[in-house]
Scaffold this motif. Structure first.
Motif, mmCIF file in Angstrom:
data_model
loop_
_atom_site.group_PDB
_atom_site.id
_atom_site.type_symbol
_atom_site.label_atom_id
_atom_site.label_comp_id
_atom_site.label_asym_id
_atom_site.label_seq_id
_atom_site.Cartn_x
_atom_site.Cartn_y
_atom_site.Cartn_z
ATOM 1 N N PHE A 94 64.299 14.484 -8.169
ATOM 2 C CA PHE A 94 62.929 14.843 -7.807
ATOM 3 C C PHE A 94 62.147 15.304 -9.030
ATOM 4 O O PHE A 94 60.967 14.978 -9.170
ATOM 5 N N ALA A 141 61.140 12.234 -10.831
ATOM 6 C CA ALA A 141 60.091 11.537 -10.081
ATOM 7 C C ALA A 141 58.748 12.233 -10.255
ATOM 8 O O ALA A 141 57.725 11.570 -10.460
ATOM 9 N N VAL A 142 58.734 13.555 -10.193
ATOM 10 C CA VAL A 142 57.492 14.306 -10.396
ATOM 11 C C VAL A 142 56.934 13.996 -11.780
ATOM 12 O O VAL A 142 55.736 13.708 -11.932
ATOM 13 N N TYR A 186 55.530 10.376 -11.831
ATOM 14 C CA TYR A 186 54.284 10.261 -11.063
ATOM 15 C C TYR A 186 53.138 11.008 -11.735
ATOM 16 O O TYR A 186 51.985 10.582 -11.658
ATOM 17 N N SER A 195 57.116 13.608 -4.052
ATOM 18 C CA SER A 195 58.138 14.056 -5.008
ATOM 19 C C SER A 195 58.135 15.578 -5.139
ATOM 20 O O SER A 195 59.196 16.204 -5.202
ATOM 21 N N ARG A 196 56.943 16.153 -5.193
ATOM 22 C CA ARG A 196 56.856 17.614 -5.256
ATOM 23 C C ARG A 196 57.438 18.238 -3.989
ATOM 24 O O ARG A 196 58.158 19.232 -4.053
#
Length: 86
Positions: free
Chosen positions: A6, A9-10, A13, A33-34
């Motif tokens: 995650f 991913a954050v 993004y 993601s957050r």
């Protein structure tokens, strides 16, 4: 939940949103993601018996996805346990 995935991913993004601020898919991916990161942090805090920290994480998850029932139940449980620990 896998916190490391995650976090990555954050980061990705955030880069996407910086490049294309109006892209709805990038913004939604960042929000999800957050949410996943906050939920993972909350679950980890619960397992470590850090209930106040878990409350903060689940509150943050609800800011990302307001009204989410899973985050709501997790927050209620963390708050109850945090109150009991005082």
């Amino acid at each position: 939940y896998k916190t490391g995935a995650f976090r990555e991913a954050v980061r990705l993004y955030q880069e996407a949103v910086a490049l294309i601020p109006d892209d709805a898919n990038a913004q939604n991916g960042l929000r999800l993601s957050r949410y996943g990161l906050f939920m993972a942090d909350g679950e980890a805090a619960m397992k470590a018996l850090r209930f106040v920290e878990a409350v903060r994480a689940f509150e943050n998850a609800l800011r990302e996805i307001p009204g989410d029932p899973i985050a709501g139940r997790s927050l209620a449980q963390a708050r109850a346990l945090a109150q009991g620990k005082k």
